[in-house]
Design an enzyme around this catalytic site. Structure first.
Site, PDB file in Angstrom:
ATOM      1  N   LYS A 166       9.027   0.739  11.710  1.00 29.81           N
ATOM      2  CA  LYS A 166       9.196   1.017  13.153  1.00 29.81           C
ATOM      3  C   LYS A 166       9.861  -0.141  13.880  1.00 29.81           C
ATOM      4  CE  LYS A 166       5.574   1.105  11.710  1.00 29.81           C
ATOM      5  NZ  LYS A 166       4.300   1.375  11.072  1.00 29.81           N
ATOM      6  N   ASP A 197       3.269  -2.779  18.065  1.00 26.81           N
ATOM      7  CA  ASP A 197       3.448  -1.751  17.024  1.00 26.81           C
ATOM      8  C   ASP A 197       3.518  -0.357  17.651  1.00 26.81           C
ATOM      9  OD1 ASP A 197       2.769  -0.670  14.082  1.00 26.81           O
ATOM     10  OD2 ASP A 197       1.334   0.245  15.468  1.00 26.81           O
ATOM     11  N   LYS A 242       6.733   2.517  18.223  1.00 30.42           N
ATOM     12  CA  LYS A 242       6.639   3.952  17.907  1.00 30.42           C
ATOM     13  C   LYS A 242       7.019   4.785  19.123  1.00 30.42           C
ATOM     14  CE  LYS A 242       2.935   2.939  14.612  1.00 30.42           C
ATOM     15  NZ  LYS A 242       1.493   2.800  14.444  1.00 30.42           N
ATOM     16  N   GLY A 257       1.874   7.433  11.178  1.00 23.53           N
ATOM     17  CA  GLY A 257       1.475   7.590   9.764  1.00 23.53           C
ATOM     18  C   GLY A 257       1.722   8.974   9.205  1.00 23.53           C
ATOM     19  N   GLY A 277      -9.821  -5.293   7.078  1.00 23.25           N
ATOM     20  CA  GLY A 277      -8.406  -5.267   6.689  1.00 23.25           C
ATOM     21  C   GLY A 277      -7.575  -4.324   7.536  1.00 23.25           C
ATOM     22  N   ILE A 296       1.135  11.919  10.412  1.00 22.79           N
ATOM     23  CA  ILE A 296       1.411  13.043  11.329  1.00 22.79           C
ATOM     24  C   ILE A 296       2.922  13.322  11.332  1.00 22.79           C
ATOM     25  CG2 ILE A 296       1.304  13.850  13.712  1.00 22.79           C
ATOM     26  CD1 ILE A 296      -1.007  11.964  14.216  1.00 22.79           C
ATOM     27  N   THR A 325       0.828  -1.207   0.000  1.00 23.19           N
ATOM     28  CA  THR A 325       0.000   0.000   0.000  1.00 23.19           C
ATOM     29  C   THR A 325       0.864   1.259   0.000  1.00 23.19           C
ATOM     30  OG1 THR A 325      -1.535  -1.262   1.325  1.00 23.19           O
ATOM     31  CG2 THR A 325      -1.890   1.092   1.266  1.00 23.19           C
ATOM     32  N   VAL A 326       1.857   1.293   0.880  1.00 18.41           N
ATOM     33  CA  VAL A 326       2.648   2.523   1.024  1.00 18.41           C
ATOM     34  C   VAL A 326       3.558   2.724  -0.192  1.00 18.41           C
ATOM     35  CG1 VAL A 326       4.246   3.787   2.493  1.00 18.41           C
ATOM     36  CG2 VAL A 326       2.590   2.224   3.519  1.00 18.41           C
ATOM     37  N   VAL A 370       6.223   6.452  12.497  1.00 17.57           N
ATOM     38  CA  VAL A 370       5.488   6.815  13.719  1.00 17.57           C
ATOM     39  C   VAL A 370       4.265   7.660  13.367  1.00 17.57           C
ATOM     40  CG1 VAL A 370       5.629   7.971  15.953  1.00 17.57           C
ATOM     41  CG2 VAL A 370       7.632   6.785  15.055  1.00 17.57           C
TER      42      VAL A 370
HETATM   43  N1  HSE Z   1      -1.287  -1.049  12.306  1.00 22.94           N
HETATM   44  C1  HSE Z   1      -0.988   0.309  12.624  1.00 22.94           C
HETATM   45  C2  HSE Z   1      -2.238   0.986  13.152  1.00 22.94           C
HETATM   46  C3  HSE Z   1      -0.453   1.102  11.471  1.00 22.94           C
HETATM   47  O1  HSE Z   1      -3.296   0.372  13.217  1.00 22.94           O
HETATM   48  O2  HSE Z   1      -2.155   2.126  13.543  1.00 22.94           O
HETATM   49  C4  HSE Z   1       0.983   0.742  11.172  1.00 22.94           C
HETATM   50  O3  HSE Z   1       1.813   0.995  12.254  1.00 22.94           O
END
Ligand code: HSE
Length: 427
Positions: free
Chosen positions: A107, A203, A207, A136, A189, A138, A14-15, A134
């Site tokens: 990350k 995750d 961050k 997304g 998803g 922002i 995606t990114v 970190v």
């Molecule tokens: N899975 C993370 C979230 C995004 O739901 O914020 C990627 O770090």
């Protein structure tokens, strides 16, 4: 115009696809802003044939991301594969060894290997930029590295995993159980391939460890993050916390104390009227507190193609313009060791079920009092046949006092089941 900045992109999920789209669709704007063209020269991904909705025919293809990272025509290696080790680490190391700058959204890689990678980069005069790792879209890394560079940071906190915030706020708004909303998030998803990265707090913990390093000038210490996921949060916790004026968030908090660096990523209560309390759905919020600026609040999308690609491009544009702050805000050899400190005292929220018979409450309040835990507010309501739910908000207590109180309550014959205890964060 001077010479172009040439990108090699590894990872076309995606990114990666989002970055390719921006470079293709906004080439004139980017060149005007950077003072030089931004070009993609080569790409790499697991499967060559997959339709990603972008035209890749102009770019060289490499099956091996390490080979991509080493290409002589690549100036900046853009690592969008993910994973703390394996190909992402090998290719990043290969690029840095050749003095190439790296932009990454990874990350996990930074949380585990950030210090060594920063040293490798500095040895060659290269930089690693990681805005997309970190929160997304922002620009929190840039805010800390540049905008707040004149501050001594006092606290960094926030909601840094959109999936967890989606689950918790959806449970509340729809009155659904954790399991039901987890399944819904899965269907949409939202969850990582390994869902425990999201709901286990890992995750978001990655961050927080990255932010803490920049904010407090310490080596990244992910192992020092006190981690607790949201899997045990029930709809009763959420509705009853709401009755007392709070929302439950998977909240990251980092602060430097006299005893060392406190880093927590745990479910916490925050006042429902606070900006963090009001944060709904998959949005992220990072609160930065410094001695001069006092407090700033950054809110925005924490994931998704556009927002994450936007963050990657911010880093690419900095490199194109020659903006090269030290990777974690100062040379990596000057980062202090991050000694993990226990949590500072805080008020706690306790929820438990109490047998409805004479003297039951007195036994609990005595147990709390003996452990040094003082009650601020209390509510008992909604009696079932033989028991009643009790909610208690304590005055500030040390974590050790709370633990002592909980084990004393365990030994009582009037408390049914295990009490829930959640920290209340002052925001
Ligand atoms: N899975 C993370 C979230 C995004 O739901 O914020 C990627 O770090």
């Amino acid at each position: 115009m001077t010479h172009p900045l040439r990108l090699g992109i590894a990872g076309l999920g995606t990114v990666g696809a989002g970055v390719v789209k921006i470079v293709r669709q906004k080439s004139e704007l980017l060149a005007a802003r950077a003072g030089r063209p931004i070009e993609i020269v080569a790409v790499s991904a697991r499967s060559r044939g997959k339709d990603r909705g972008v035209n890749l025919s102009d770019y060289a293809w490499e099956d091996d991301p390490v080979a991509l990272a080493k290409r002589a025509d690549v100036d900046v290696f853009v690592e969008l594969m993910g994973g703390s080790d394996g190909p992402a680490k090998a290719a990043t190391e290969a690029a840095l060894a050749l003095g190439k700058d790296v932009v990454t959204a990874n990350k996990a890689l930074l949380a585990h290997h950030g210090q060594a990678l920063a040293q490798a980069a500095e040895a060659k005069g290269a930089v690693i930029r990681f805005e997309a790792a970190v929160a997304g879209g922002i620009p929190v890394i840039k805010t800390l590295l540049e905008g707040l560079a004149g501050n001594e940071m006092t606290r960094v906190l926030g909601v840094m995993n959109g999936t967890c915030n989606y689950i918790l706020t959806r449970m509340q708004s729809a009155g659904l159980s954790y399991a039901e909303v987890f399944e819904e998030a899965n269907q949409l998803g939202y969850l990582e391939a390994d869902p425990n990265l999201d709901v286990g707090g890992i995750d978001a913990g990655h961050k927080l460890a990255i932010l803490a390093s920049i904010a407090f000038g310490t080596e990244i210490n992910f192992d020092g993050v006190q981690l607790q996921g949201i899997g045990d949060i029930t709809i009763e916790d959420i509705t009853q916390a709401a009755d007392m004026g709070y929302r439950i968030k998977l909240l990251g908090v980092a602060r430097m104390t006299g005893r060392g660096l406190e880093q927590r990523m745990t479910p916490c209560l925050v006042p429902d009227s606070s900006p963090l309390g009001q944060l709904e759905g998959g949005t992220n919020m990072v609160v930065l507190e410094g001695d001069q600026v006092e407090q700033i609040v950054l809110r925005g999308p924490g994931a998704g193609e556009g927002p994450t690609a936007s963050a990657v491009m911010g880093d690419v544009m900095d490199i194109a313009r020659g903006i090269r702050p030290a990777i974690f805000g100062r040379p990596s050899r000057e980062l202090a060791a991050a000694t993990a400190a226990a949590s500072a005292p805080a008020p706690y929220y306790l929820r438990f079920s109490l047998l409805d018979k004479p003297g039951a409450l007195a036994k609990v309040t005595t147990a709390l009092g003996n452990a040094g835990v003082s009650i601020d507010r209390m509510r008992q309501y909604g009696h079932a046949d033989t028991s009643a739910p009790v909610l208690i908000v304590t005055h500030k207590s040390a974590h050790s006092e709370l633990e002592a109180a909980l084990s004393a309550m365990d030994a009582l014959d009037v408390v049914v089941g295990k009490p829930v205890a959640l920290r209340i964060e002052d925001v």
